[in-house]
Design a protein around this motif. Structure first.
Motif, PDB file in Angstrom:
ATOM      1  N   ARG A  59     -15.781  -0.813   4.524  1.00  0.00           N
ATOM      2  CA  ARG A  59     -15.515  -0.707   6.144  1.00  0.00           C
ATOM      3  C   ARG A  59     -14.309  -1.569   6.524  1.00  0.00           C
ATOM      4  N   LEU A  60     -14.588  -2.700   6.049  1.00  0.00           N
ATOM      5  CA  LEU A  60     -13.375  -3.748   6.515  1.00  0.00           C
ATOM      6  C   LEU A  60     -11.931  -3.221   5.876  1.00  0.00           C
ATOM      7  N   CYS A  61     -12.159  -2.842   4.516  1.00  0.00           N
ATOM      8  CA  CYS A  61     -10.792  -2.207   4.018  1.00  0.00           C
ATOM      9  C   CYS A  61     -10.455  -1.221   4.834  1.00  0.00           C
ATOM     10  N   MET A  62     -11.228  -0.285   5.281  1.00  0.00           N
ATOM     11  CA  MET A  62     -10.850   0.953   5.798  1.00  0.00           C
ATOM     12  C   MET A  62     -10.254   0.429   7.354  1.00  0.00           C
ATOM     13  N   GLY A  63     -10.867  -0.248   8.068  1.00  0.00           N
ATOM     14  CA  GLY A  63     -10.597  -0.961   9.279  1.00  0.00           C
ATOM     15  C   GLY A  63      -9.138  -1.671   9.291  1.00  0.00           C
ATOM     16  N   ASP A  64      -8.665  -2.392   8.262  1.00  0.00           N
ATOM     17  CA  ASP A  64      -7.503  -2.968   8.004  1.00  0.00           C
ATOM     18  C   ASP A  64      -6.514  -1.930   7.722  1.00  0.00           C
ATOM     19  N   THR A  65      -6.762  -0.921   7.079  1.00  0.00           N
ATOM     20  CA  THR A  65      -5.677   0.084   6.651  1.00  0.00           C
ATOM     21  C   THR A  65      -5.565   0.725   7.883  1.00  0.00           C
ATOM     22  N   LEU A  66      -6.461   1.439   8.362  1.00  0.00           N
ATOM     23  CA  LEU A  66      -5.965   2.045   9.676  1.00  0.00           C
ATOM     24  C   LEU A  66      -5.478   1.243  10.833  1.00  0.00           C
ATOM     25  N   ASP A  67      -5.895  -0.055  10.970  1.00  0.00           N
ATOM     26  CA  ASP A  67      -4.927  -0.570  12.054  1.00  0.00           C
ATOM     27  C   ASP A  67      -3.638  -1.132  11.604  1.00  0.00           C
ATOM     28  N   ARG A  68      -3.273  -1.118  10.222  1.00  0.00           N
ATOM     29  CA  ARG A  68      -1.668  -1.243   9.860  1.00  0.00           C
ATOM     30  C   ARG A  68      -0.993  -0.063  10.057  1.00  0.00           C
ATOM     31  N   LEU A  69      -2.148   1.188   9.660  1.00  0.00           N
ATOM     32  CA  LEU A  69      -1.232   2.228   9.922  1.00  0.00           C
ATOM     33  C   LEU A  69      -0.661   2.780  11.343  1.00  0.00           C
ATOM     34  N   ALA A  70      -1.861   2.381  12.162  1.00  0.00           N
ATOM     35  CA  ALA A  70      -1.406   2.425  13.728  1.00  0.00           C
ATOM     36  C   ALA A  70       0.068   1.501  14.243  1.00  0.00           C
ATOM     37  N   ARG A  71      -0.214   0.394  13.528  1.00  0.00           N
ATOM     38  CA  ARG A  71       0.935  -0.597  13.884  1.00  0.00           C
ATOM     39  C   ARG A  71       1.986  -0.321  12.999  1.00  0.00           C
ATOM     40  N   LYS A  72       2.040   0.785  12.250  1.00  0.00           N
ATOM     41  CA  LYS A  72       3.568   1.019  11.375  1.00  0.00           C
ATOM     42  C   LYS A  72       3.725  -0.136  10.479  1.00  0.00           C
ATOM     43  N   ALA A  73       2.650  -0.936  10.040  1.00  0.00           N
ATOM     44  CA  ALA A  73       2.736  -2.176   9.286  1.00  0.00           C
ATOM     45  C   ALA A  73       2.339  -1.537   7.714  1.00  0.00           C
ATOM     46  N   PRO A  74       2.887  -2.400   6.783  1.00  0.00           N
ATOM     47  CA  PRO A  74       2.566  -1.831   5.483  1.00  0.00           C
ATOM     48  C   PRO A  74       1.266  -2.263   5.096  1.00  0.00           C
ATOM     49  N   PRO A  75       0.676  -1.616   3.879  1.00  0.00           N
ATOM     50  CA  PRO A  75      -0.691  -1.746   3.664  1.00  0.00           C
ATOM     51  C   PRO A  75      -1.131  -3.089   3.096  1.00  0.00           C
ATOM     52  N   GLY A  76      -2.290  -3.796   3.310  1.00  0.00           N
ATOM     53  CA  GLY A  76      -2.556  -5.080   3.085  1.00  0.00           C
ATOM     54  C   GLY A  76      -2.731  -5.073   1.509  1.00  0.00           C
ATOM     55  N   THR A  77      -3.279  -3.917   0.892  1.00  0.00           N
ATOM     56  CA  THR A  77      -3.404  -3.977  -0.406  1.00  0.00           C
ATOM     57  C   THR A  77      -2.832  -2.515  -0.915  1.00  0.00           C
ATOM     58  N   SER A  78      -1.874  -2.487  -1.660  1.00  0.00           N
ATOM     59  CA  SER A  78      -0.981  -1.551  -1.964  1.00  0.00           C
ATOM     60  C   SER A  78      -0.919  -1.023  -3.266  1.00  0.00           C
ATOM     61  N   ILE A  79      -0.373   0.094  -3.657  1.00  0.00           N
ATOM     62  CA  ILE A  79      -0.122   0.592  -5.101  1.00  0.00           C
ATOM     63  C   ILE A  79       0.525  -0.342  -5.781  1.00  0.00           C
ATOM     64  N   ASN A  80       1.347  -1.321  -5.185  1.00  0.00           N
ATOM     65  CA  ASN A  80       2.028  -2.563  -5.928  1.00  0.00           C
ATOM     66  C   ASN A  80       0.920  -3.338  -6.516  1.00  0.00           C
ATOM     67  N   ASP A  81       0.132  -3.671  -5.833  1.00  0.00           N
ATOM     68  CA  ASP A  81      -0.989  -4.452  -6.266  1.00  0.00           C
ATOM     69  C   ASP A  81      -1.853  -3.757  -7.154  1.00  0.00           C
ATOM     70  N   TYR A  82      -2.067  -2.363  -6.985  1.00  0.00           N
ATOM     71  CA  TYR A  82      -2.768  -1.833  -8.318  1.00  0.00           C
ATOM     72  C   TYR A  82      -2.001  -1.748  -9.308  1.00  0.00           C
ATOM     73  N   VAL A  83      -0.729  -1.621  -9.362  1.00  0.00           N
ATOM     74  CA  VAL A  83      -0.090  -1.506 -10.786  1.00  0.00           C
ATOM     75  C   VAL A  83      -0.053  -3.044 -11.396  1.00  0.00           C
ATOM     76  N   ALA A  84       0.073  -3.991 -10.628  1.00  0.00           N
ATOM     77  CA  ALA A  84       0.226  -5.325 -10.902  1.00  0.00           C
ATOM     78  C   ALA A  84      -1.100  -5.633 -11.808  1.00  0.00           C
ATOM     79  N   ALA A  85      -2.227  -5.299 -11.139  1.00  0.00           N
ATOM     80  CA  ALA A  85      -3.613  -5.573 -11.785  1.00  0.00           C
ATOM     81  C   ALA A  85      -3.905  -4.715 -13.134  1.00  0.00           C
ATOM     82  N   MET A  86      -2.996  -3.308 -13.101  1.00  0.00           N
ATOM     83  CA  MET A  86      -3.413  -2.824 -14.378  1.00  0.00           C
ATOM     84  C   MET A  86      -2.714  -3.142 -15.310  1.00  0.00           C
ATOM     85  N   SER A  87      -1.480  -3.626 -15.150  1.00  0.00           N
ATOM     86  CA  SER A  87      -0.351  -4.176 -16.161  1.00  0.00           C
ATOM     87  C   SER A  87      -1.074  -5.370 -16.739  1.00  0.00           C
TER      88      SER A  87
END
Length: 323
Positions: free
Chosen positions: A284-312
């Motif tokens: 719920r908190l993650c979704m709220g942050d994501t939709l808020d950033r989307l509405a503000r045209k801000a980049p995501p708080g946790t992005s595909i860049n973070d995902y790739v870094a963890a996978m690597s």
């Protein structure tokens, strides 16, 4: 915000639906590769059913939450990115880091909004520590421990997603599936890069094709120590398992046990209970942050860049362990 949930047979689909409702988002439709599953899911929750994925792209919502089988998600994610539609990309989104990195590069090329749900970024210990850091009261990180140990791997067969423990599809076992949250936490708190000091990846109880327990010890450029533990070795199929997020810095000790959390600070001698959100509902908190950033045209708080870094980093751990 109008959101389509694409992939109702993913084991996190109900959590994401709950998260969307908690944010007062409008569910524009439910889709899945298994049309009957999506129809039943939509009927059960009194939501629109979408039979054809292509229709989502031609009549786009504000955002698509995509989840499903790692063999088919990458192509659909590419289609969403190329269509210019904001994307929430659930894990696992690919069987390999290489395939995921290709999606990241495409997202960069299109300047796309691609958020990845990493809900423990919004846990009470992490958010309280960030608050202390903004106040100048945290001090340097000394050591952290991130443990997420759930029940046996049979839980995924019971959920209808037995492929999670197929290494050719899921890309690994408990470390890849659960430990990625701890690895992401370590990366988000580290100063500079992380060096793998020690790795243990084994089948300690179950004889599955993937590991049922993993322990990583990492050190950052400032000398802070991070321990990540993940497993399928908790003796229960119930949600929750054995969970602990521990952050220790010069002035603060914060511990999140999942159902309770505390913060101790040296400068004022206080030990306080932190407001709690259970791990299962942190979406719920993650979704709220994501939709808020989307509405503000801000980049995501946790992005595909973070995902790739963890996978690597997880790839490096598997290599170090000879797996």
């Amino acid at each position: 915000m109008r959101i389509v949930l694409a992939g109702s047979s993913h084991w996190h689909a109900e959590m994401h639906l709950d998260a969307a409702h908690s944010c007062n988002a409008e569910i524009a439709g439910i889709w899945d590769e298994d049309a009957e599953h999506a129809r039943a899911f939509a009927t059960r929750h009194h939501l629109p059913f979408i039979a054809d994925f292509a229709k989502i792209l031609t009549s786009p919502p504000d955002v698509i939450l995509l989840m499903g089988h790692p063999s088919t998600v990458p192509a659909r994610a590419r289609a969403v990115i190329e269509a210019g539609i904001p994307l929430i990309l659930e894990k696992p989104a690919a069987s390999s880091t290489g395939a995921l990195a290709a999606l990241r590069d495409l997202a960069r090329q299109h300047r796309a909004f691609v958020s990845v749900p990493l809900p423990n970024r919004f846990g009470p210990a992490v958010t309280a520590f960030e608050r202390l850091r903004r106040q100048g009261r945290a001090g340097a990180v000394a050591h952290c421990q991130f443990r997420l140990v759930n029940g046996p791997p049979q839980r995924y067969a019971a959920e209808g997603v037995a492929w999670v423990v197929d290494p050719a599809i899921g890309g690994g076992g408990a470390l890849r599936n659960l430990g990625i949250h701890g690895v992401d936490a370590a990366l988000s708190l580290a100063t500079g890069g992380l060096q793998l000091k020690a790795v243990s990846i084994e089948n300690r109880i179950h004889r599955a094709a993937v590991e049922d327990h993993a322990l990583l010890m990492l050190e950052d450029a400032a000398g802070a120590l991070f321990v990540v533990e993940a497993g399928y070795t908790f003796a229960s199929m119930r949600p929750g398992g054995d969970f602990e997020w521990r952050i220790v810095s010069e002035n603060a000790s914060l511990i999140d046990y999942g159902d309770r959390a505390i913060c101790a600070t040296l400068d004022d001698g206080a030990i306080v209970d932190l407001p709690i959100e259970l791990p299962a509902t942190r979406y719920r908190l993650c979704m709220g942050d994501t939709l808020d950033r989307l509405a503000r045209k801000a980049p995501p708080g946790t992005s595909i860049n973070d995902y790739v870094a963890a996978m690597s980093l997880i790839d490096a751990a598997y290599e170090k362990a000879g797996r």
